[in-house]
Design an enzyme around this catalytic site. Structure first.
Site, PDB file in Angstrom:
ATOM      1  N   MET A  14       0.892  -1.327   0.020  1.00 14.66           N
ATOM      2  CA  MET A  14       0.011  -0.085  -0.027  1.00 14.66           C
ATOM      3  C   MET A  14       1.039   1.443  -0.026  1.00 14.66           C
ATOM      4  O   MET A  14       2.095   1.163   0.391  1.00 14.66           O
ATOM      5  CB  MET A  14      -0.852  -0.021   1.314  1.00 14.66           C
ATOM      6  CG  MET A  14      -2.049  -0.863   1.432  1.00 14.66           C
ATOM      7  SD  MET A  14      -2.608  -1.072   3.050  1.00 14.66           S
ATOM      8  CE  MET A  14      -3.418   0.358   3.119  1.00 14.66           C
ATOM      9  N   PHE A  15       0.388   2.356  -0.657  1.00 17.89           N
ATOM     10  CA  PHE A  15       1.229   3.687  -0.744  1.00 17.89           C
ATOM     11  C   PHE A  15       2.426   3.553  -1.320  1.00 17.89           C
ATOM     12  O   PHE A  15       3.140   4.660  -1.363  1.00 17.89           O
ATOM     13  CB  PHE A  15       1.646   4.101   0.809  1.00 17.89           C
ATOM     14  CG  PHE A  15       0.666   4.037   1.819  1.00 17.89           C
ATOM     15  CD1 PHE A  15      -0.770   4.790   1.818  1.00 17.89           C
ATOM     16  CD2 PHE A  15       0.781   2.879   2.875  1.00 17.89           C
ATOM     17  CE1 PHE A  15      -1.388   4.552   3.050  1.00 17.89           C
ATOM     18  CE2 PHE A  15      -0.256   2.933   4.008  1.00 17.89           C
ATOM     19  CZ  PHE A  15      -1.404   3.592   3.779  1.00 17.89           C
ATOM     20  N   LYS A  18       1.280   1.934  -6.919  1.00 24.75           N
ATOM     21  CA  LYS A  18       0.657   0.930  -7.851  1.00 24.75           C
ATOM     22  C   LYS A  18      -0.320   1.425  -8.562  1.00 24.75           C
ATOM     23  O   LYS A  18      -0.334   1.270 -10.080  1.00 24.75           O
ATOM     24  CB  LYS A  18       0.374  -0.245  -7.218  1.00 24.75           C
ATOM     25  CG  LYS A  18       1.289  -0.978  -6.440  1.00 24.75           C
ATOM     26  CD  LYS A  18       0.835  -2.446  -5.799  1.00 24.75           C
ATOM     27  CE  LYS A  18      -0.599  -2.359  -5.412  1.00 24.75           C
ATOM     28  NZ  LYS A  18      -0.838  -1.554  -4.215  1.00 24.75           N
ATOM     29  N   ASP A  85      -6.646  -3.423 -11.692  1.00 26.90           N
ATOM     30  CA  ASP A  85      -6.063  -2.854 -10.542  1.00 26.90           C
ATOM     31  C   ASP A  85      -6.450  -3.479  -9.217  1.00 26.90           C
ATOM     32  O   ASP A  85      -7.600  -4.079  -9.298  1.00 26.90           O
ATOM     33  CB  ASP A  85      -6.321  -1.414 -10.355  1.00 26.90           C
ATOM     34  CG  ASP A  85      -5.905  -0.586  -9.362  1.00 26.90           C
ATOM     35  OD1 ASP A  85      -4.554  -1.106  -8.840  1.00 26.90           O
ATOM     36  OD2 ASP A  85      -6.041   0.437  -8.896  1.00 26.90           O
ATOM     37  N   GLU A  86      -5.653  -3.909  -8.223  1.00 29.21           N
ATOM     38  CA  GLU A  86      -6.258  -4.719  -7.013  1.00 29.21           C
ATOM     39  C   GLU A  86      -6.853  -5.958  -7.297  1.00 29.21           C
ATOM     40  O   GLU A  86      -7.831  -6.322  -6.714  1.00 29.21           O
ATOM     41  CB  GLU A  86      -7.372  -3.704  -6.246  1.00 29.21           C
ATOM     42  CG  GLU A  86      -7.048  -2.323  -5.991  1.00 29.21           C
ATOM     43  CD  GLU A  86      -6.028  -2.160  -4.561  1.00 29.21           C
ATOM     44  OE1 GLU A  86      -5.432  -3.120  -4.241  1.00 29.21           O
ATOM     45  OE2 GLU A  86      -6.003  -0.656  -4.112  1.00 29.21           O
ATOM     46  N   CYS A 148       9.273   4.269   4.491  1.00 27.51           N
ATOM     47  CA  CYS A 148       8.727   3.945   5.769  1.00 27.51           C
ATOM     48  C   CYS A 148       8.428   5.281   6.746  1.00 27.51           C
ATOM     49  O   CYS A 148       9.086   6.357   6.579  1.00 27.51           O
ATOM     50  CB  CYS A 148       9.830   3.254   6.469  1.00 27.51           C
ATOM     51  SG  CYS A 148       9.761   3.190   8.497  1.00 27.51           S
ATOM     52  N   CYS A 195       9.639  -0.284   6.919  1.00 29.96           N
ATOM     53  CA  CYS A 195      10.902  -1.037   6.439  1.00 29.96           C
ATOM     54  C   CYS A 195      10.933  -2.290   7.284  1.00 29.96           C
ATOM     55  O   CYS A 195      10.356  -2.509   8.203  1.00 29.96           O
ATOM     56  CB  CYS A 195      12.098  -0.075   6.612  1.00 29.96           C
ATOM     57  SG  CYS A 195      12.565   0.211   8.219  1.00 29.96           S
ATOM     58  N   HIS A 198      11.450  -1.608  11.060  1.00 29.49           N
ATOM     59  CA  HIS A 198      10.662  -1.044  11.943  1.00 29.49           C
ATOM     60  C   HIS A 198       9.166  -1.806  11.658  1.00 29.49           C
ATOM     61  O   HIS A 198       8.199  -1.207  12.329  1.00 29.49           O
ATOM     62  CB  HIS A 198      10.322   0.605  11.195  1.00 29.49           C
ATOM     63  CG  HIS A 198      11.547   1.417  11.733  1.00 29.49           C
ATOM     64  ND1 HIS A 198      12.227   2.224  10.878  1.00 29.49           N
ATOM     65  CD2 HIS A 198      12.146   1.505  13.141  1.00 29.49           C
ATOM     66  CE1 HIS A 198      13.347   2.958  11.547  1.00 29.49           C
ATOM     67  NE2 HIS A 198      13.302   2.364  12.683  1.00 29.49           N
TER      68      HIS A 198
END
Ligand SMILES: [Zn+2]
Length: 203
Positions: A14-15, A18, A85-86, A148, A195, A198
């Site tokens: 996500m984010f 894409k 998409d998705e 991240c 990342c 984290h």
């Protein structure tokens, strides 16, 4: 640009951009004279008609579908480029369907969410196969990463900023337990790119 029949996938978290990349690519095929259909699953009844989706200034008409059968009904076999998409929100048959389109001489461009919030491959709606199946069958794979957003004190802008290959899910501000429901009623949930360093395993 590759105009031979092929399956290209844009995977990522996500984010990671894409959808924007998918729109950019299918728009480019359209400029090159290909007929394009771009499909996207809907998870509720709010949008049932074609809409113009906009991402970072890119625009494109999207055909929303409830499931794979709906997509097959709306699909025009004469198109050159099939975009989805998705696809992880459809049934696993979408993998065969995109490959059949390629076998008939078309180009398929799909952008699956690769992994869920537990860092496992995303399982299709019917519980069969997961998005790694697209990786296995694709001719071209692009892996996009988000950045991240973990808060760190010594960084200039207070976020980590490293490439994020994972997504963390939070419920009411806490790391979501593995057995938390996929759809929450009443709870406040959020997602954030992380990342390797984290990403927190639930304990
Ligand atoms: Zn980080």
């Amino acid at each position: 640009m590759n105009t031979e029949p092929h399956l290209e996938i844009i995977i990522g978290t996500m984010f990671s951009g894409k959808s924007t990349e998918l729109i950019r690519r299918v728009n480019r095929y359209e400029v090159a004279g290909k007929k394009v259909q771009l499909f996207k699953p809907i998870l509720d009844d709010r949008y049932s008609r074609d809409h113009v989706a906009s991402h970072d200034g890119l625009k494109r008409t999207v055909t929303y579908v409830y499931d794979l059968d709906d997509l097959k009904r709306k699909y025009e076999p004469s198109i050159g480029v099939l975009g989805v998409d998705e696809p992880q929100f459809l049934e696993s048959g979408i993998v065969d369907f995109t490959e059949e389109h390629v076998r008939r001489g078309g180009i398929a461009v799909v952008s699956p969410l690769l992994k869920d919030f537990l860092d496992n491959y995303f399982v299709f709606k019917d519980g069969k196969l997961d998005t790694s199946e697209f990786v296995r069958r694709a001719d071209h794979v692009t892996y996009l990463k988000a950045l991240c957003t973990y808060q760190v004190e010594n960084s200039q802008d207070n976020v980590c900023g490293d490439e994020a290959t994972r997504v963390q899910r939070f419920i009411d501000g806490k790391v979501a337990p593995p057995d938390s429901p996929l759809v929450l009623v009443g709870g406040k949930e959020a997602y954030a790119p992380r990342c390797r360093k984290h990403y927190q395993f639930y304990r």
